[in-house]
Design a protein around this motif. Structure first.
Motif, PDB file in Angstrom:
ATOM      1  N   CYS A 184     -14.044   0.806 -27.315  1.00 12.84           N
ATOM      2  CA  CYS A 184     -14.914   1.876 -27.785  1.00 12.84           C
ATOM      3  C   CYS A 184     -14.082   3.039 -28.322  1.00 12.84           C
ATOM      4  O   CYS A 184     -12.969   3.294 -27.851  1.00 12.84           O
ATOM      5  N   HIS A 185     -14.636   3.747 -29.304  1.00 10.72           N
ATOM      6  CA  HIS A 185     -14.000   4.976 -29.767  1.00 10.72           C
ATOM      7  C   HIS A 185     -14.192   6.063 -28.716  1.00 10.72           C
ATOM      8  O   HIS A 185     -15.133   6.029 -27.906  1.00 10.72           O
ATOM      9  N   SER A 186     -13.332   7.061 -28.766  1.00 15.81           N
ATOM     10  CA  SER A 186     -13.480   8.186 -27.850  1.00 15.81           C
ATOM     11  C   SER A 186     -14.674   9.027 -28.267  1.00 15.81           C
ATOM     12  O   SER A 186     -15.140   8.962 -29.419  1.00 15.81           O
ATOM     13  N   VAL A 187     -15.197   9.830 -27.318  1.00 19.27           N
ATOM     14  CA  VAL A 187     -16.337  10.705 -27.599  1.00 19.27           C
ATOM     15  C   VAL A 187     -15.983  11.680 -28.717  1.00 19.27           C
ATOM     16  O   VAL A 187     -16.813  11.996 -29.581  1.00 19.27           O
ATOM     17  N   PHE A 204     -17.695  11.241 -36.424  1.00 22.31           N
ATOM     18  CA  PHE A 204     -18.450  10.271 -37.221  1.00 22.31           C
ATOM     19  C   PHE A 204     -19.918  10.686 -37.367  1.00 22.31           C
ATOM     20  O   PHE A 204     -20.512  10.573 -38.433  1.00 22.31           O
ATOM     21  N   LEU A 205     -20.499  11.158 -36.249  1.00 24.56           N
ATOM     22  CA  LEU A 205     -21.933  11.454 -36.232  1.00 24.56           C
ATOM     23  C   LEU A 205     -22.268  12.739 -36.972  1.00 24.56           C
ATOM     24  O   LEU A 205     -23.321  12.847 -37.613  1.00 24.56           O
ATOM     25  N   GLU A 222     -21.888   0.959 -22.414  1.00 16.84           N
ATOM     26  CA  GLU A 222     -20.805   1.950 -22.351  1.00 16.84           C
ATOM     27  C   GLU A 222     -20.721   2.713 -23.674  1.00 16.84           C
ATOM     28  O   GLU A 222     -20.613   3.947 -23.701  1.00 16.84           O
ATOM     29  N   PHE A 223     -20.794   1.962 -24.778  1.00 19.71           N
ATOM     30  CA  PHE A 223     -20.784   2.594 -26.098  1.00 19.71           C
ATOM     31  C   PHE A 223     -22.017   3.470 -26.287  1.00 19.71           C
ATOM     32  O   PHE A 223     -21.960   4.573 -26.832  1.00 19.71           O
ATOM     33  N   PHE A 224     -23.158   2.959 -25.826  1.00 19.97           N
ATOM     34  CA  PHE A 224     -24.424   3.695 -25.953  1.00 19.97           C
ATOM     35  C   PHE A 224     -24.349   5.061 -25.263  1.00 19.97           C
ATOM     36  O   PHE A 224     -24.737   6.089 -25.825  1.00 19.97           O
ATOM     37  N   MET A 225     -23.792   5.090 -24.049  1.00 19.39           N
ATOM     38  CA  MET A 225     -23.690   6.347 -23.309  1.00 19.39           C
ATOM     39  C   MET A 225     -22.691   7.300 -23.982  1.00 19.39           C
ATOM     40  O   MET A 225     -22.898   8.517 -23.994  1.00 19.39           O
ATOM     41  N   ASP A 226     -21.619   6.743 -24.561  1.00 22.01           N
ATOM     42  CA  ASP A 226     -20.664   7.589 -25.280  1.00 22.01           C
ATOM     43  C   ASP A 226     -21.327   8.252 -26.490  1.00 22.01           C
ATOM     44  O   ASP A 226     -21.063   9.416 -26.806  1.00 22.01           O
ATOM     45  N   VAL A 227     -22.191   7.518 -27.175  1.00 22.62           N
ATOM     46  CA  VAL A 227     -22.891   8.070 -28.336  1.00 22.62           C
ATOM     47  C   VAL A 227     -23.808   9.217 -27.910  1.00 22.62           C
ATOM     48  O   VAL A 227     -23.870  10.267 -28.561  1.00 22.62           O
ATOM     49  N   LEU A 228     -24.520   9.042 -26.800  1.00 24.03           N
ATOM     50  CA  LEU A 228     -25.398  10.110 -26.314  1.00 24.03           C
ATOM     51  C   LEU A 228     -24.600  11.374 -25.997  1.00 24.03           C
ATOM     52  O   LEU A 228     -25.021  12.492 -26.323  1.00 24.03           O
ATOM     53  N   GLU A 229     -23.452  11.180 -25.364  1.00 22.25           N
ATOM     54  CA  GLU A 229     -22.605  12.340 -25.035  1.00 22.25           C
ATOM     55  C   GLU A 229     -22.066  12.988 -26.310  1.00 22.25           C
ATOM     56  O   GLU A 229     -22.018  14.218 -26.420  1.00 22.25           O
TER      57      GLU A 229
END
Length: 496
Positions: free
Chosen positions: A355-358, A364-365, A465-472
């Motif tokens: 996964c990418h870091s937060v 990106f976002l 895990e990726f999903f939670m990183d995106v939310l953060e």
């Protein structure tokens, strides 16, 4: 009495004429409403001549060029023409000593012209009074987005056409009659670009339900046409004696005794259900421990009352078959089969994928929450917010499958409001109710089964895990993220 509504576009074809006649004779119809006939007036007599002299007929050639609606009825019924217009035609008479109006509808394809139909029906409603009224035919518009086969693509939406239709039915207090048969009543019959919709319907007023509690409606297969044949019986033997879905009628609330009746039936209903459940348990324990004092009738009475108050419908499946047809009935065999099935379905995470870091995801976002959004996402939902959401629904909308509309709750809020806000059901109650439903199947007149569906979705393949990183990375509050994590991470969570 049997009334038929059928869009028969293309009936000029001699073969189709014969099939229409044969089907109507087989049904032993008493009133036949044919729509979009497209037969010139000069040729209408040739088609009508295939019916015997025992039939009367009225059409709307005077109201619209070429005519669109024919209504025929057997002379044994004392109907007369009530009103004729370009998109509707109404006859009236006595059915089982009750004044009854039958309106056949063929709605225009144009929204502007279709407004004339809504005006025609509203005018008719002012003339109906306490009479029975059934309205059927091709409305050329859907009532809800899910009544179209492209719903999965387009999702939930409201168009001006739909809103006009919904508003008309709400004003008239007309109800879709529960029916058997096809959900989509029209198709374009194309292999490429296939489309199906519910354009045809049978509507009745509340008085109809009171006078004909055993009436029955069905949409039959299209046959040679692109529309289904809709039929409604005032009574149809054993099939008509099935229980009808409960629904609150708007006109009930106009009674002076409405609130007093609601108070008697529903005041402190949550507390009364709990008390009744405790009473049931006490009686069951007494019957189990004192066989000589057993009172089964008392237990059955309390049991029926408690089950009646539980309004959820649960499906259960007893036993499981493998893909090879082997039947598994033990806990361990079914558990092993589930592990095998979902391991093959979902697969195993690739350890090489990182996964990418937060911090990288934030770049990106390029997204930030609006001001005040953090507080809105984490604050407690209060009673006012729930009440406002309920009251914003249309008066004819129902929050659940029990038939109680938002109009009922708005009128009776002072009585039922507290219980509504505190509403909830223990999962144990759901299981018990499911057992009662399945146990009662053996007492029914027809064969049936219970089915539980579990659909494979994208939800099953998400890397959490990726999903939670995106939310953060989106800047959502940690408290809110923890709620989401508690819902989706544990294996015992089931997605909606």
């Amino acid at each position: 009495m049997l009334v038929c509504f059928w869009n028969v576009r293309g009936i000029n074809n001699p073969l189709k004429k014969f099939k229409v006649l044969r089907r109507l004779v087989t049904l032993e119809a008493d009133v036949v409403c044919l729509l979009e006939t497209r037969i010139r007036r000069i040729n209408a007599g040739k088609f009508i001549s295939v019916f015997s002299n025992d039939w009367n007929m009225v059409e709307n050639y005077e109201s619209i060029d070429g005519g669109r609606i024919w209504v025929l009825w057997k002379k044994q019924w004392s109907f007369t023409v009530f009103r004729v217009s370009d998109q509707s035609l109404t006859i009236g008479g006595s059915v089982n000593s009750h004044r009854t109006l039958i309106t056949a509808v063929y709605g225009s394809n144009s929204r502007t012209s279709r407004r004339g139909l809504w005006d025609q029906l509203k005018y008719m409603e002012s003339e109906v009074g306490s009479s029975l009224w059934v309205v059927g035919g091709d409305f050329n518009v859907i009532l809800r987005a899910e009544e179209s086969s492209d719903f999965e693509t387009l999702g939930v939406y409201n168009s001006p056409d739909i809103e006009d239709f919904q508003g008309c039915l709400e004003d008239l207090d007309l109800l879709d009659y529960p029916f058997l048969g096809l959900s989509f009543t029209w198709t374009n019959k194309k292999d490429v670009g296939f489309l199906a919709r519910k354009l045809d319907r049978i509507l009745v007023n509340p008085v109809w339900f009171s006078v004909f509690p055993y009436s029955f409606a069905e949409f039959k297969a299209q046959g040679v046409f692109d529309h289904c044949l809709g039929v409604i019986w005032t009574q149809r033997g054993a099939l008509a004696r099935r229980p009808k879905p409960f629904k609150i009628f708007k006109y009930w609330t106009s009674s002076e005794d409405f609130l007093s009746i609601v108070k008697v039936l529903y005041s402190d209903i949550s507390k009364r259900v709990l008390c009744k459940r405790a009473e049931l348990e006490m009686i069951q324990l007494r019957n189990l421990s004192h066989a000589d004092l057993r009172n089964i009738d008392e237990e059955r009475t309390v049991h029926v009352w408690w089950i009646w108050r539980l309004q959820n419908l649960i499906f259960i499946d007893r036993g499981q078959r493998t893909e090879n047809g082997q039947f598994l009935d033990s806990f361990y065999d079914m558990a092993a089969e589930l592990v095998y099935f979902f391991t093959n379905l979902i697969g195993i995470a690739d350890p090489l994928v990182r996964c990418h870091s937060v911090v990288d995801l934030r770049g990106f976002l390029n997204f930030s929450l609006a001001a005040g959004a953090e507080d809105m996402l984490t604050r407690k939902v209060d009673d006012k917010e729930i009440k406002d959401a309920l009251f914003r629904q249309g008066n004819g909308k129902s929050p659940g499958p029990d038939g109680y509309s938002s109009w009922f709750f708005s009128v009776a809020w002072e009585v039922v409001g507290t219980d509504f806000l505190a509403a909830g059901m223990n999962i144990v109650d759901n299981t018990l109710l499911a057992q009662e439903i399945v146990k009662g199947y053996s007492k029914s007149l027809s064969s049936r089964c219970a089915i539980k569906f579990d659909l494979k979705k994208a939800f099953d393949f998400v890397n959490w895990e990726f999903f939670m990183d995106v939310l953060e990375a989106m800047g959502l509050p940690l408290k809110f993220c923890s709620w989401i994590k508690a819902c989706v991470i544990p294996p015992n969570f089931q997605s909606p």
